[in-house]
Motif scaffolding. Structure first.
Motif, PDB file in Angstrom:
ATOM      1  N   VAL A  23       0.843  -1.202   0.000  1.00  0.00           N
ATOM      2  CA  VAL A  23       0.000   0.000   0.000  1.00  0.00           C
ATOM      3  C   VAL A  23       0.880   1.255   0.000  1.00  0.00           C
ATOM      4  N   GLN A  24       1.942   1.246   0.801  1.00  0.00           N
ATOM      5  CA  GLN A  24       2.845   2.405   0.829  1.00  0.00           C
ATOM      6  C   GLN A  24       3.475   2.658  -0.534  1.00  0.00           C
ATOM      7  N   GLN A  25       3.923   1.588  -1.181  1.00  0.00           N
ATOM      8  CA  GLN A  25       4.566   1.741  -2.492  1.00  0.00           C
ATOM      9  C   GLN A  25       3.592   2.339  -3.504  1.00  0.00           C
ATOM     10  N   VAL A  26       2.380   1.852  -3.510  1.00  0.00           N
ATOM     11  CA  VAL A  26       1.397   2.329  -4.482  1.00  0.00           C
ATOM     12  C   VAL A  26       1.022   3.791  -4.190  1.00  0.00           C
ATOM     13  N   ILE A  27       0.855   4.134  -2.916  1.00  0.00           N
ATOM     14  CA  ILE A  27       0.528   5.525  -2.569  1.00  0.00           C
ATOM     15  C   ILE A  27       1.674   6.444  -2.981  1.00  0.00           C
ATOM     16  N   ASN A 117      -3.705  -9.079  -6.195  1.00  0.00           N
ATOM     17  CA  ASN A 117      -2.441  -8.854  -6.876  1.00  0.00           C
ATOM     18  C   ASN A 117      -2.096  -7.365  -6.931  1.00  0.00           C
ATOM     19  N   THR A 118      -0.853  -7.084  -7.308  1.00  0.00           N
ATOM     20  CA  THR A 118      -0.327  -5.727  -7.288  1.00  0.00           C
ATOM     21  C   THR A 118      -1.047  -4.815  -8.279  1.00  0.00           C
ATOM     22  N   GLN A 119      -1.355  -5.322  -9.440  1.00  0.00           N
ATOM     23  CA  GLN A 119      -2.022  -4.494 -10.443  1.00  0.00           C
ATOM     24  C   GLN A 119      -3.388  -4.016  -9.933  1.00  0.00           C
ATOM     25  N   GLN A 120      -4.146  -4.931  -9.323  1.00  0.00           N
ATOM     26  CA  GLN A 120      -5.458  -4.553  -8.777  1.00  0.00           C
ATOM     27  C   GLN A 120      -5.297  -3.595  -7.593  1.00  0.00           C
ATOM     28  N   MET A 121      -4.243  -3.785  -6.796  1.00  0.00           N
ATOM     29  CA  MET A 121      -3.979  -2.878  -5.676  1.00  0.00           C
ATOM     30  C   MET A 121      -3.659  -1.484  -6.210  1.00  0.00           C
ATOM     31  N   ASN A 122      -2.897  -1.413  -7.299  1.00  0.00           N
ATOM     32  CA  ASN A 122      -2.613  -0.123  -7.931  1.00  0.00           C
ATOM     33  C   ASN A 122      -3.909   0.588  -8.293  1.00  0.00           C
ATOM     34  N   GLN A 123      -4.816  -0.141  -8.929  1.00  0.00           N
ATOM     35  CA  GLN A 123      -6.086   0.448  -9.356  1.00  0.00           C
ATOM     36  C   GLN A 123      -6.913   0.897  -8.153  1.00  0.00           C
ATOM     37  N   LEU A 124      -6.911   0.086  -7.103  1.00  0.00           N
ATOM     38  CA  LEU A 124      -7.667   0.409  -5.902  1.00  0.00           C
ATOM     39  C   LEU A 124      -7.138   1.683  -5.249  1.00  0.00           C
TER      40      LEU A 124
END
Length: 133
Positions: A23-27, A117-124
């Motif tokens: 979550v930190q990386q995506v934010i 997965n990471t891609q869906q987390m990115n979108q979220l």
């Protein structure tokens, strides 16, 4: 002036280190000016809110944590008028309708299930940024 960016302060409350990291990386990727404080359970969240001079812009709150889980922490927070307008998004692996209903009763701002997965987390996280930050 609509697109002016301000530094947002986010509290991420989650005891899972992998989820914290992801979550930190995506934010950081989508909202590099945001500051993120990571807390491990609801008790730490309540302490952080009490000690902070200003409210965070957003709380991302997991449900299943040691000492004090997300729903219990949410109940304590919503019982305090000072936090009435604080956006609290439940971000959890639980897809249980019972947990979802309980979160709604306790006035969670939103209830989101962590993707696999990471891609869906990115979108979220991008959707969270667009709507709340």
């Amino acid at each position: 002036m609509m697109n002016q960016t301000k530094a947002n302060h986010i509290l991420l409350v989650d005891d899972d280190e992998d989820d914290q990291f992801l979550v930190q990386q995506v934010i950081k990727q989508y909202s590099p000016d945001s500051s993120i404080d990571v807390l491990g359970d609801g008790e730490q969240l309540l302490d952080a809110l009490e000690q902070s001079p200003r409210l965070p812009d957003l709380v991302l709150l997991d449900l299943n944590m040691p000492r004090m889980g997300g729903l219990e922490a949410l109940g304590h927070i919503r019982a305090n008028e000072a936090y009435e307008h604080l956006p609290i998004i439940i971000l959890t692996t639980s897809d249980s309708s019972q947990d979802r209903q309980q979160a709604q009763r306790l006035q969670a701002t939103d209830y989101l299930v962590k993707p696999g997965n990471t891609q869906q987390m990115n979108q979220l996280v991008l959707a969270i940024k667009r709507q709340w930050l």
